[in-house]
Scaffold this active site. Structure first.
Site, mmCIF file in Angstrom:
data_model
loop_
_atom_site.group_PDB
_atom_site.id
_atom_site.type_symbol
_atom_site.label_atom_id
_atom_site.label_comp_id
_atom_site.label_asym_id
_atom_site.label_seq_id
_atom_site.Cartn_x
_atom_site.Cartn_y
_atom_site.Cartn_z
ATOM 1 N N SER A 193 0.802 -1.223 0.000
ATOM 2 C CA SER A 193 0.000 0.000 0.000
ATOM 3 C C SER A 193 0.835 1.274 0.000
ATOM 4 C CB SER A 193 -0.938 0.021 1.207
ATOM 5 O OG SER A 193 -0.218 0.147 2.413
ATOM 6 N N LYS A 229 1.024 4.569 6.909
ATOM 7 C CA LYS A 229 0.446 5.439 5.869
ATOM 8 C C LYS A 229 1.136 6.796 5.922
ATOM 9 C CE LYS A 229 -2.778 2.340 4.962
ATOM 10 N NZ LYS A 229 -2.699 1.513 3.732
#
Length: 259
Positions: A72, A144
């Site tokens: 990701s 993230k």
């Protein structure tokens, strides 16, 4: 003559008795090499345990290895990378900034609160291995990039397909090649003490966008941030500090729009 004979007999008879006594005594002397081996093993085990405890404490409070389990965050971070998470980055009054790559506990924002269960010993061992970067992190831990901080208005996308923060377009050079800033349109305001986070591989990232309709709206509490990713520790070919970004340079704070 008799005196000499008596002395001779006494001398001859005393020799074997003395030798037998010495032999009997020698059978009770412990083997020094066996004792030394036992002490050496005990010392090795103790030092090993001491080093392990020291590493766990260092990982818990200062610098934690973190195994990247998914793609990701490509191309910034790849599957199997070991990164070093700086746990002191936000300990002394500093807060996450736009552009920071952070590791956080997504309990209550990305995953639901659940009761602890299963094998507690296995969970403890797995947690210890994960804290040393030897196993995948817990299912509630995520990595993230911070895109919006408390008070920010984050919009996607403008007429040119760019992300906007507080009305300013952001050129995200760190995005995975071929990815758009977002396939899902959104217009949100980040509450105070919360973060809006997104993966760099937008088409392969479950991030704040995927939790818009849930309690908390995909916003991560600042207190849930574990630390900031500052270094790459593995593989050796990528060893070094994590490259920063100037994509958010010059963006005004949200309250500046009302000044």
């Amino acid at each position: 003559m008799d005196t000499e004979a008596q002395h001779t007999e006494r001398d001859r008879s005393s020799g074997p008795e003395d030798g037998a006594e010495e032999g009997a005594r020698s059978t009770h002397v412990p083997d020094p090499s066996a004792a030394g081996t036992s002490v050496s093993w005990g010392r090795t085990v103790f030092l090993g345990m001491l080093c392990t405890v020291a590493l766990l404490l260092f990982s818990a409070f200062v610098l934690q290895p973190f195994l990247i389990p998914s793609g990701s965050m490509q191309p910034t971070l790849r599957v199997g990378d070991r990164v070093l998470v700086n746990k002191l980055a936000y300990r002394f009054g500093s807060e996450p900034r736009r552009g920071d790559v952070v590791v956080f506990d997504g309990t209550g924002s990305f995953v639901r609160e659940t009761e602890a269960g299963g094998d507690p010993v296995g969970a403890l061992l797995r947690g210890a291995a994960a804290s040393l970067g030897l196993a995948e992190p817990a299912g509630s831990d995520f990595v993230k990039r911070v895109v919006g901080v408390g008070g920010d208005r984050v919009v996607c996308c403008d007429e040119r397909g760019r992300l906007e923060v507080n009305g300013a377009p952001v050129t995200e050079e760190y995005l995975h090649p071929g990815d758009r800033p977002s396939e899902v349109a959104f217009d949100i305001v980040v509450p105070d003490d919360r973060l809006w986070v997104m993966g760099d591989h937008r088409s392969n990232s479950r991030d704040s966008r995927d939790h818009l309709g849930e309690p908390g709206g995909g916003m991560v509490p600042v207190e849930r941030v574990i630390g900031r990713v500052d270094w790459l520790g593995w593989p050796l070919g990528r060893l070094g500090s994590l490259e920063g970004t100037d994509a958010f340079t010059g963006i005004r704070p949200a309250d500046a729009d009302h000044g």
